[in-house]
Design a protein around this motif. Structure first.
Motif, PDB file in Angstrom:
ATOM      1  N   ARG A 126      21.517 -11.822  21.970  1.00 20.86           N
ATOM      2  CA  ARG A 126      20.172 -11.631  22.516  1.00 20.86           C
ATOM      3  C   ARG A 126      19.613 -12.997  22.890  1.00 20.86           C
ATOM      4  NH1 ARG A 126      16.319 -10.579  19.411  1.00 20.86           N
ATOM      5  NH2 ARG A 126      15.100  -8.939  20.396  1.00 20.86           N
ATOM      6  N   ALA A 127      19.003 -13.089  24.065  1.00 18.38           N
ATOM      7  CA  ALA A 127      18.433 -14.370  24.483  1.00 18.38           C
ATOM      8  C   ALA A 127      17.192 -14.130  25.330  1.00 18.38           C
ATOM      9  CB  ALA A 127      19.456 -15.183  25.274  1.00 18.38           C
ATOM     10  N   TRP A 128      16.113 -14.839  24.992  1.00 16.14           N
ATOM     11  CA  TRP A 128      14.887 -14.788  25.777  1.00 16.14           C
ATOM     12  C   TRP A 128      14.910 -15.884  26.836  1.00 16.14           C
ATOM     13  CZ3 TRP A 128      10.902 -11.430  26.043  1.00 16.14           C
ATOM     14  CH2 TRP A 128      10.764 -10.489  25.022  1.00 16.14           C
ATOM     15  N   ALA A 129      14.523 -15.528  28.049  1.00 18.36           N
ATOM     16  CA  ALA A 129      14.317 -16.506  29.114  1.00 18.36           C
ATOM     17  C   ALA A 129      12.829 -16.517  29.428  1.00 18.36           C
ATOM     18  CB  ALA A 129      15.120 -16.146  30.358  1.00 18.36           C
ATOM     19  N   HIS A 130      12.139 -17.528  28.950  1.00 13.24           N
ATOM     20  CA  HIS A 130      10.702 -17.634  29.189  1.00 13.24           C
ATOM     21  C   HIS A 130      10.471 -18.216  30.576  1.00 13.24           C
ATOM     22  CE1 HIS A 130       9.514 -16.690  25.030  1.00 13.24           C
ATOM     23  NE2 HIS A 130      10.649 -17.275  24.718  1.00 13.24           N
ATOM     24  N   VAL A 147      18.990  -6.749  31.192  1.00 12.74           N
ATOM     25  CA  VAL A 147      17.613  -6.905  30.730  1.00 12.74           C
ATOM     26  C   VAL A 147      17.323  -5.815  29.705  1.00 12.74           C
ATOM     27  CG1 VAL A 147      15.185  -6.846  31.393  1.00 12.74           C
ATOM     28  CG2 VAL A 147      16.858  -7.965  32.883  1.00 12.74           C
ATOM     29  N   ASP A 148      16.899  -6.228  28.513  1.00 10.50           N
ATOM     30  CA  ASP A 148      16.616  -5.280  27.438  1.00 10.50           C
ATOM     31  C   ASP A 148      15.120  -5.053  27.256  1.00 10.50           C
ATOM     32  OD1 ASP A 148      17.767  -3.680  25.217  1.00 10.50           O
ATOM     33  OD2 ASP A 148      16.585  -5.046  23.970  1.00 10.50           O
ATOM     34  N   HIS A 149      14.313  -6.058  27.585  1.00  8.51           N
ATOM     35  CA  HIS A 149      12.862  -5.942  27.459  1.00  8.51           C
ATOM     36  C   HIS A 149      12.240  -7.063  28.289  1.00  8.51           C
ATOM     37  CE1 HIS A 149       9.975  -3.777  24.594  1.00  8.51           C
ATOM     38  NE2 HIS A 149       9.220  -4.308  25.532  1.00  8.51           N
ATOM     39  N   ALA A 150      10.943  -6.979  28.500  1.00  8.46           N
ATOM     40  CA  ALA A 150      10.240  -8.038  29.223  1.00  8.46           C
ATOM     41  C   ALA A 150       8.759  -8.003  28.870  1.00  8.46           C
ATOM     42  CB  ALA A 150      10.411  -7.884  30.737  1.00  8.46           C
ATOM     43  N   LEU A 151       8.160  -9.172  28.878  1.00  6.10           N
ATOM     44  CA  LEU A 151       6.718  -9.314  28.714  1.00  6.10           C
ATOM     45  C   LEU A 151       6.177 -10.073  29.916  1.00  6.10           C
ATOM     46  CD1 LEU A 151       6.413 -10.359  24.947  1.00  6.10           C
ATOM     47  CD2 LEU A 151       6.122  -8.086  25.922  1.00  6.10           C
ATOM     48  N   VAL A 184       7.336  -8.349  20.679  1.00  5.53           N
ATOM     49  CA  VAL A 184       8.748  -7.965  20.755  1.00  5.53           C
ATOM     50  C   VAL A 184       9.539  -8.993  19.955  1.00  5.53           C
ATOM     51  CG1 VAL A 184      10.729  -7.521  22.255  1.00  5.53           C
ATOM     52  CG2 VAL A 184       8.425  -6.947  23.043  1.00  5.53           C
ATOM     53  N   GLU A 185      10.446  -8.535  19.128  1.00  2.78           N
ATOM     54  CA  GLU A 185      11.168  -9.414  18.213  1.00  2.78           C
ATOM     55  C   GLU A 185      11.830 -10.587  18.939  1.00  2.78           C
ATOM     56  OE1 GLU A 185      14.711  -9.199  14.833  1.00  2.78           O
ATOM     57  OE2 GLU A 185      14.353  -7.500  16.164  1.00  2.78           O
ATOM     58  N   GLY A 186      11.590 -11.779  18.415  1.00  5.36           N
ATOM     59  CA  GLY A 186      12.217 -12.979  18.945  1.00  5.36           C
ATOM     60  C   GLY A 186      11.460 -13.664  20.058  1.00  5.36           C
ATOM     61  N   HIS A 187      10.410 -13.028  20.577  1.00  7.13           N
ATOM     62  CA  HIS A 187       9.717 -13.592  21.734  1.00  7.13           C
ATOM     63  C   HIS A 187       9.078 -14.937  21.430  1.00  7.13           C
ATOM     64  CE1 HIS A 187       6.034 -13.924  24.382  1.00  7.13           C
ATOM     65  NE2 HIS A 187       7.020 -13.962  25.246  1.00  7.13           N
ATOM     66  N   ALA A 227      -8.334 -18.955  27.233  1.00  6.70           N
ATOM     67  CA  ALA A 227      -8.623 -18.195  26.021  1.00  6.70           C
ATOM     68  C   ALA A 227      -7.452 -17.263  25.735  1.00  6.70           C
ATOM     69  CB  ALA A 227      -9.901 -17.384  26.199  1.00  6.70           C
ATOM     70  N   CYS A 228      -7.328 -16.881  24.487  1.00  6.89           N
ATOM     71  CA  CYS A 228      -6.275 -15.955  24.084  1.00  6.89           C
ATOM     72  C   CYS A 228      -6.839 -14.550  23.930  1.00  6.89           C
ATOM     73  CB  CYS A 228      -5.657 -16.408  22.762  1.00  6.89           C
ATOM     74  SG  CYS A 228      -4.530 -15.196  22.027  1.00  6.89           S
ATOM     75  N   ILE A 229      -6.152 -13.588  24.525  1.00 12.69           N
ATOM     76  CA  ILE A 229      -6.373 -12.173  24.230  1.00 12.69           C
ATOM     77  C   ILE A 229      -5.009 -11.609  23.855  1.00 12.69           C
ATOM     78  CG2 ILE A 229      -6.990  -9.910  25.153  1.00 12.69           C
ATOM     79  CD1 ILE A 229      -9.015 -11.229  26.948  1.00 12.69           C
ATOM     80  N   ALA A 230      -4.918 -11.010  22.679  1.00 14.14           N
ATOM     81  CA  ALA A 230      -3.632 -10.501  22.200  1.00 14.14           C
ATOM     82  C   ALA A 230      -3.809  -9.076  21.692  1.00 14.14           C
ATOM     83  CB  ALA A 230      -3.077 -11.396  21.094  1.00 14.14           C
ATOM     84  N   LEU A 231      -3.200  -8.153  22.402  1.00 12.69           N
ATOM     85  CA  LEU A 231      -3.271  -6.736  22.039  1.00 12.69           C
ATOM     86  C   LEU A 231      -1.862  -6.193  21.880  1.00 12.69           C
ATOM     87  CD1 LEU A 231      -4.753  -3.949  21.795  1.00 12.69           C
ATOM     88  CD2 LEU A 231      -4.453  -3.740  24.273  1.00 12.69           C
ATOM     89  N   ASP A 232      -1.605  -5.564  20.754  1.00 12.16           N
ATOM     90  CA  ASP A 232      -0.363  -4.824  20.576  1.00 12.16           C
ATOM     91  C   ASP A 232      -0.702  -3.357  20.806  1.00 12.16           C
ATOM     92  OD1 ASP A 232       1.942  -3.556  19.855  1.00 12.16           O
ATOM     93  OD2 ASP A 232       2.232  -4.669  17.998  1.00 12.16           O
ATOM     94  N   PRO A 233      -0.211  -2.772  21.910  1.00  7.12           N
ATOM     95  CA  PRO A 233      -0.634  -1.410  22.255  1.00  7.12           C
ATOM     96  C   PRO A 233      -0.056  -0.328  21.357  1.00  7.12           C
ATOM     97  CG  PRO A 233       1.074  -2.147  23.759  1.00  7.12           C
ATOM     98  CD  PRO A 233       0.741  -3.329  22.882  1.00  7.12           C
ATOM     99  N   ALA A 234       0.886  -0.684  20.486  1.00 10.37           N
ATOM    100  CA  ALA A 234       1.486   0.324  19.608  1.00 10.37           C
ATOM    101  C   ALA A 234       0.407   0.973  18.740  1.00 10.37           C
ATOM    102  CB  ALA A 234       2.557  -0.318  18.732  1.00 10.37           C
TER     103      ALA A 234
END
Length: 293
Positions: A126-130, A147-151, A184-187, A227-234
């Motif tokens: 698994r590898a993230w490419a930021h 691609v397994d996931h993306a933000l 997402v794990e590892g992000h 500014a930071c806005i952080a929402l986890d929609p789960a």
């Protein structure tokens, strides 16, 4: 042309060499927000380090490479092994990029008995490419990663001559000393230091019966720094995501922010739709690749 050495721990001089490489890369990649690596951070599993060296100038088989400096480490790879899955962080020293170093390293790790096959039990990487690094996309295609996931990193300009207007649903204000959770794990492991600084501002929780969102502005210069806005929609009902984000935007705007930054889960239709509807603009994509061995 290149050689590599595995380490379970790094000697003091090796830590110094790797940190020098990473400092140079972070400065070079600051605007693009590309991935970094964390050689001294504890892993979720067994951590291994790969140090990549290159032949001295005059022995590299390329005039262009021979012009580059003689350094002890030209690339660093961190492997965090948990059973059949290993998380990969890879950084190439900026001067040595676009010379095929990463591609050659991947080929050697595939082909040689001292490569991936020497790491017992690993079946998937698994590898993230930021920042959706173009080299990462090419490497993924060449070596069969998907691609397994993306933000999505998004921005919303507010305040000043373009104030944001909306209905504040009202929220209880609570401290959130731990900051935003990993969506997402590892992000967050290899995220660029500048992006980490923005996330670290999210120390205030706005809580409603439907869910909560973390917010925060830079204490010294809220108008110039995101500014930071952080929402986890789960767990947040789809119909309430927009209301939570509206309340968050109103809060950071009132605290002096002129731009808000937020990561959006690309697989959440409600999150993507609400952020677009509120005027958040796509800035970059962070992509998680999965590669079977």
């Amino acid at each position: 042309m290149i050689t590599y050495t595995w380490r379970t721990t790094l000697a003091d001089n090796e830590v110094k060499d790797v940190e020098s490489l990473l400092e140079e890369a972070v400065e070079y990649d600051a605007e693009a927000g590309f991935s970094t690596a964390t050689p001294t951070t504890a892993g979720r599993g067994e951590v291994r380090h790969l140090l990549v060296s290159i032949a001295p100038p005059g022995e590299r088989g390329s005039v262009a490479l021979d012009r580059l400096p003689d350094v002890p480490v030209v690339a660093y790879l961190r492997l965090d092994v948990r059973g059949e899955v290993a998380d990969v962080q890879l950084v190439v020293r900026p001067e040595f990029r676009s010379h095929g170093i990463a591609t050659l390293l991947a080929e050697l790790l595939d082909e040689q008995p001292t490569g991936w096959s020497s790491v017992e039990g690993v079946r998937r990487l698994r590898a993230w490419a930021h920042g959706a690094h173009p080299a990462a996309e090419r490497m993924a295609r060449r070596f069969g990663a998907r691609v397994d996931h993306a933000l999505f990193k998004t921005l919303r300009f507010i305040g000043g001559s373009r104030p944001f207007a909306g209905d504040d649903v009202g929220a209880a204000v609570e401290p959130a000393p731990d900051g935003p959770a990993e969506m997402v794990e590892g992000h967050l492991a290899g995220i660029a230091p500048g992006e980490r600084e923005v996330l670290a501002r999210g120390r205030t929780r706005l809580a409603t019966p439907a869910g909560s969102v973390l917010v925060g502005v830079d204490e010294k210069d809220p108008a110039r720094q995101p500014a930071c806005i952080a929402l986890d929609p789960a767990g947040v009902p789809a119909g309430d995501v927009r209301a939570l984000l509206t309340t968050a935007l109103l809060r950071v705007q009132a605290d002096g922010a002129r731009v808000a930054q937020m990561y959006v889960d690309a697989l959440s239709e409600a999150f993507v739709g609400a952020s677009r509807g509120l005027g958040f603009q796509h800035d970059q994509s962070d992509v998680l690749y999965l590669r079977p061995l």
